[in-house]
Design an enzyme around this catalytic site. Structure first.
Site, PDB file in Angstrom:
ATOM      1  N   CYS A 167     -22.619  34.664 -55.972  1.00 25.91           N
ATOM      2  CA  CYS A 167     -22.796  34.837 -54.521  1.00 25.91           C
ATOM      3  C   CYS A 167     -23.795  33.882 -53.884  1.00 25.91           C
ATOM      4  CB  CYS A 167     -23.194  36.272 -54.234  1.00 25.91           C
ATOM      5  SG  CYS A 167     -22.048  37.446 -54.952  1.00 25.91           S
TER       6      CYS A 167
HETATM    7  C1  UGA Z   1     -26.264  39.392 -54.299  1.00 28.87           C
HETATM    8  C2  UGA Z   1     -26.904  40.271 -53.198  1.00 28.87           C
HETATM    9  O1  UGA Z   1     -28.140  40.808 -53.689  1.00 28.87           O
HETATM   10  C3  UGA Z   1     -25.963  41.403 -52.793  1.00 28.87           C
HETATM   11  O2  UGA Z   1     -26.552  42.132 -51.734  1.00 28.87           O
HETATM   12  C4  UGA Z   1     -24.639  40.799 -52.338  1.00 28.87           C
HETATM   13  O3  UGA Z   1     -23.695  41.802 -51.998  1.00 28.87           O
HETATM   14  C5  UGA Z   1     -24.063  39.959 -53.447  1.00 28.87           C
HETATM   15  O4  UGA Z   1     -25.001  38.923 -53.802  1.00 28.87           O
HETATM   16  C6  UGA Z   1     -22.781  39.346 -52.939  1.00 28.87           C
HETATM   17  O5  UGA Z   1     -22.829  38.536 -52.014  1.00 28.87           O
HETATM   18  O6  UGA Z   1     -21.702  39.755 -53.381  1.00 28.87           O
HETATM   19  P1  UGA Z   1     -25.954  39.605 -56.951  1.00 28.87           P
HETATM   20  O7  UGA Z   1     -25.539  38.164 -56.913  1.00 28.87           O
HETATM   21  O8  UGA Z   1     -25.137  40.567 -57.709  1.00 28.87           O
HETATM   22  O9  UGA Z   1     -26.077  40.189 -55.449  1.00 28.87           O
HETATM   23  O10 UGA Z   1     -27.399  39.664 -57.619  1.00 28.87           O
HETATM   24  P2  UGA Z   1     -28.916  39.704 -57.132  1.00 28.87           P
HETATM   25  O11 UGA Z   1     -29.561  40.879 -57.725  1.00 28.87           O
HETATM   26  O12 UGA Z   1     -29.050  39.515 -55.679  1.00 28.87           O
HETATM   27  O13 UGA Z   1     -29.490  38.406 -57.878  1.00 28.87           O
HETATM   28  C7  UGA Z   1     -29.029  37.103 -57.558  1.00 28.87           C
HETATM   29  C8  UGA Z   1     -29.833  36.066 -58.311  1.00 28.87           C
HETATM   30  O14 UGA Z   1     -31.167  35.993 -57.798  1.00 28.87           O
HETATM   31  C9  UGA Z   1     -29.988  36.368 -59.805  1.00 28.87           C
HETATM   32  O15 UGA Z   1     -29.870  35.165 -60.543  1.00 28.87           O
HETATM   33  C10 UGA Z   1     -31.383  36.943 -59.919  1.00 28.87           C
HETATM   34  O16 UGA Z   1     -31.968  36.767 -61.194  1.00 28.87           O
HETATM   35  C11 UGA Z   1     -32.106  36.114 -58.859  1.00 28.87           C
HETATM   36  N1  UGA Z   1     -33.321  36.783 -58.349  1.00 28.87           N
HETATM   37  C12 UGA Z   1     -33.246  37.938 -57.659  1.00 28.87           C
HETATM   38  C13 UGA Z   1     -34.571  36.198 -58.579  1.00 28.87           C
HETATM   39  O17 UGA Z   1     -34.678  35.115 -59.222  1.00 28.87           O
HETATM   40  N2  UGA Z   1     -35.694  36.802 -58.078  1.00 28.87           N
HETATM   41  C14 UGA Z   1     -35.630  37.969 -57.368  1.00 28.87           C
HETATM   42  O18 UGA Z   1     -36.700  38.462 -56.947  1.00 28.87           O
HETATM   43  C15 UGA Z   1     -34.381  38.546 -57.158  1.00 28.87           C
END
Ligand code: UGA
Length: 435
Positions: A268
């Site tokens: 995403c």
């Molecule tokens: C993300 C959004 O959080 C959802 O709200 C959205 O619906 C989704 O994309 C989408 O568009 O379908 P997702 O990709 O499943 O969800 O995962 P996240 O938990 O958001 O993490 C995304 C990336 O950011 C991961 O690689 C995670 O490790 C990284 N991340 C997240 C960080 O490096 N630091 C953080 O503090 C949070």
């Protein structure tokens, strides 16, 4: 209500099976017969906490059914379109699958019935009104706003906690073509907690909300990653996690998405940020903040390589235990995982990789084949390693018995508590943390 879901076997589509818990009858349409057959046996084709239980229960009671045949949704009151919108070379999204799916939906609409078609796929602002509506009208011989209608209902769920996020969203955004379609889609969510704000808006604003939200979260991550890299440079130790905790107490900032690490991955954030940049260009406006966010994100995985080299020097013939492969914990998803460029670089530099992930081994094999060794437990992985590299924040890694580790640790995602590690007399390097 009768609910049809096109793209019903994908990550977003399949979670709509949860609507059966609210009394709706759900038909999931998928392209792959193998996945459809699995669902009809109550088995989830993807790894997602709690999903299989919901599927099993509702398939058994006949409230959820999967099919490859669009005709099976011809009678649905509401048809959700959840097909993927992959990236093109220039970052813009490829609409061919969603247009094809829309034309199939249009062809199966019943002549007498008023249907509401709901776009749930992530599409750049303006797509539903300018690209999807004409396809639906052309192939159905019906007029939008008269014989059928259209809504855009973005999804905000995170992989790994998709079911929980679906059932307890912080908002329900319904972009609608007209009031009638809004009231139909509102009924789909009638059983959800009344306190959850319903946001009624137009189609393009709903699409914009999705992109702005994901882009903003990506901004937060790249921002804290840069602050992490800076924190490592001071004489007196600065822990970026301590900084993030403190600033997060200010309600104007908030505590979430400030975990420094190896950069954001998944299906995403990278794709959505690139798509908005590409659309901005098309509309004659350069989204320079987002361009920089992507540049920072592409570099961030390599910070881990620098940390490993600080500990090991030359990587030639060194054995590196990689704990965690998926782009984040609680998923088997390897799409745009920052672990990919890290492992590629380590292999190129002559290191031998032993890797372990509780769920992502199968998907990792599709990328790395036999060029790395796969282990069936963390213990097997760390045995004989020259350095232990933590790349995904799985709970089982957090609870690892540190006395079993005999080599330096490089922590890409603050999986471990550095002060705990130091108590075991181990060398520790982590993003945003200095000894
Ligand atoms: C993300 C959004 O959080 C959802 O709200 C959205 O619906 C989704 O994309 C989408 O568009 O379908 P997702 O990709 O499943 O969800 O995962 P996240 O938990 O958001 O993490 C995304 C990336 O950011 C991961 O690689 C995670 O490790 C990284 N991340 C997240 C960080 O490096 N630091 C953080 O503090 C949070």
């Amino acid at each position: 209500m009768n609910i049809g879901v096109v793209g019903g076997t994908g990550y977003v589509g399949i979670t709509l099976a949860c609507l059966a818990d609210f009394g709706h009858d759900v038909v999931l349409v998928g392209r792959t017969k193998k996945k459809v057959d699995l669902i009809n046996k109550g088995v989830s084709p993807i790894y997602e906490l709690g999903l299989e239980k919901i599927l099993k229960m509702n398939v058994e009671s006949g409230k959820v059914h999967a099919t490859t045949d669009y005709k099976d949704i011809g009678d649905a009151d509401v048809i959700f379109i959840c097909v993927g919108t992959p990236s093109r070379e220039d970052g813009s999204i490829n609409l061919s699958d969603i247009k094809e799916a829309s034309s199939q939906v249009a062809r199966c609409l019943s002549k007498e019935k008023y249907h509401v078609i709901v776009v749930k796929s992530t599409v750049v602002p303006g797509t539903t009104i300018h690209e999807i509506k004409p396809v639906l009208e052309k192939h159905s011989d019906k007029k939008c706003g008269q014989d059928f209608s259209l809504c855009m209902n973005p999804e905000f769920l995170r992989e790994g906690v998709a079911v929980e996020d679906f059932l307890n969203p912080d908002k329900i955004v319904i972009g609608c073509y007209d009031d009638k379609s809004y009231s139909v889609v509102e009924r789909v969510y009638e059983g959800f907690d009344k306190k959850i704000p319903r946001i009624k808006t137009n189609l393009t604003t709903a699409e914009m909300i999705k992109y702005v939200q994901n882009s903003f979260l990506a901004v937060k991550i790249s921002f804290i990653n840069q602050m992490a890299n800076l924190s490592e440079r001071y004489d007196e130790p600065v822990d970026v996690y301590e900084v993030a905790h403190a600033i997060g107490l200010d309600p104007r900032i908030g505590p979430h998405f400030l975990r420094a690490g190896i950069g954001f991955g998944g299906s995403c954030f990278p794709k959505d940020v690139r798509a908005l940049i590409a659309q901005g260009k098309e509309l004659g406006y350069n989204l320079t903040i987002l361009e920089e966010i992507m540049r920072v994100n592409e570099k961030q995985p390599y910070r881990v390589i620098e940390l490993i080299k600080e500990v090991l020097g030359d990587l030639e013939n060194k054995t590196i235990a990689v704990l965690g492969l998926a782009f984040k914990s609680d998923t088997d998803d390897m799409r745009e995982s920052p672990t990919i460029p890290i492992i590629k670089t380590l292999v190129k530099d002559g290191a031998k990789i032993k890797a372990y992930d509780p769920q992502a081994e199968e998907n990792t094999k599709k990328i790395f084949g036999d060029s790395i060794e796969y282990c069936s437990s963390p213990d097997e992985c760390i045995n004989g390693a020259d350095v232990c590299l933590f790349l995904t924040e799985w709970k089982e890694f957090k609870n690892l018995n540190l006395s079993k580790i005999k080599c330096p640790i490089v922590d890409g995602k603050r999986v471990l508590d550095p002060n705990e590690v130091k108590k075991h007399g181990l060398v520790y390097r982590g993003i945003g943390w200095k000894n």
